[in-house]
Design an enzyme around this catalytic site. Structure first.
Site, PDB file in Angstrom:
ATOM      1  NE  ARG A 124     -11.894  13.385 -10.553  1.00 37.81           N
ATOM      2  CZ  ARG A 124     -11.297  12.631 -11.510  1.00 37.81           C
ATOM      3  NH1 ARG A 124     -11.772  12.636 -12.745  1.00 37.81           N
ATOM      4  NH2 ARG A 124     -10.256  11.888 -11.217  1.00 37.81           N
ATOM      5  CE  LYS A 138      -2.487  11.794 -11.129  1.00 34.04           C
ATOM      6  NZ  LYS A 138      -1.410  10.776 -11.117  1.00 34.04           N
ATOM      7  CE1 TYR A 181      -5.991  11.318 -10.821  1.00 33.54           C
ATOM      8  CE2 TYR A 181      -6.621  12.966 -12.447  1.00 33.54           C
ATOM      9  CZ  TYR A 181      -5.989  11.776 -12.123  1.00 33.54           C
ATOM     10  OH  TYR A 181      -5.340  11.061 -13.110  1.00 33.54           O
ATOM     11  CG  ASP A 239      -1.794   1.199   1.363  1.00 31.32           C
ATOM     12  OD1 ASP A 239      -1.630   2.157   0.577  1.00 31.32           O
ATOM     13  OD2 ASP A 239      -2.648   1.202   2.258  1.00 31.32           O
TER      14      ASP A 239
END
Length: 252
Positions: free
Chosen positions: A142, A149, A145, A52
């Site tokens: 989003r 990024k 995310y 993980d």
């Protein structure tokens, strides 16, 4: 000498294709993934462990075990990522936000922290961090995310300046929509929500790029191989899109 390649989330999806592409060229490939079954299906030449990537100690143990077996690292590919919560900003949950950043960003710091001293001693190496076109454009609903990024690109450009004097190159790859099981699920879910067919959604997404299609996983893998080869020995600090030239953005 065969390249020694470390890949996170390397037993499924894009990561598996990247791992197999390097293995087919004779590289020694060492991967981690959290999917036990996927790890059992790895082809010859690829060694893997169940990890993980949000578990700092486990990720460090995987890295140190790989370094002990391979004697070094020539290529590090940070591929692990999750989609994160998809909601308006006022509905964001802090725990889900932190998990998205932990997988998409923190894990990249942990692997680079461990591998950088090794590559410095070698005075060579290539680090490739997977970002996304969501790291180049705003992505409504989003935020976790997209934030992660975008941060990946900033992190990559920064370590490129730190490690460049040691002959280490660091680049980010920004895929657009990539064909595969994950995008099939995205298309199916959106089609159901909109009351249209998955093909309708595909055409909507594909029309947003000049080449009118999705990327293939092999195209991401081929760019990784290029960026870690002598053909790209003067390419560093770049965020390279593999998206067919985005004209209208859909978050992926």
């Amino acid at each position: 000498m065969a390249q020694r390649v470390f890949i996170t989330a390397g037993a499924g999806g894009i990561g598996k294709v990247i791992a197999e592409t390097y293995a087919a060229q004779g590289a020694q490939v060492y991967v981690c993934d959290q999917d036990h079954r996927a790890l059992e299906s790895l082809r010859d030449g690829i060694t893997g462990s169940c990890v993980d990537v949000t578990d700092e100690a486990a990720l460090d143990d995987w890295l140190q075990a790989g370094l002990a077996v391979l004697g070094g690292c020539d290529v590090l590919i940070n591929n692990a990522g999750i989609a994160g919560q998809a909601d308006p900003v006022e509905a964001l949950d802090l725990a889900q936000w932190k998990k998205c950043l932990a997988v998409n960003l923190d894990a990249q710091m942990i692997t680079c922290r461990a591998i950088a001293p090794v590559m410095k001693r070698q005075k060579s190496g290539a680090i490739i961090n997977l970002s996304s076109t969501s790291g180049l454009f705003g992505a409504p609903f989003r935020a976790p995310y997209a934030a992660a990024k975008w941060a990946v690109i900033g992190f990559t450009k920064t370590i490129a300046t730190e490690l460049g004097p040691y002959g280490i190159r660091c680049n980010a790859i920004c895929p657009g929509a990539v064909s595969g099981d994950r995008m099939d699920r995205v298309l199916a879910a959106e089609a159901q929500a909109r009351g249209v067919t998955p093909q309708d959604v595909f055409e909507d997404y594909a029309s947003g790029s000049s080449l009118r299609r999705f990327a293939e996983p092999e195209e991401i893998a081929q760019l990784c191989v290029y960026l870690s080869s002598d053909a790209a020995k003067f390419v560093s600090g770049q965020a390279i899109a593999v998206d067919g030239n985005t004209e209208t953005y859909h978050s992926v």
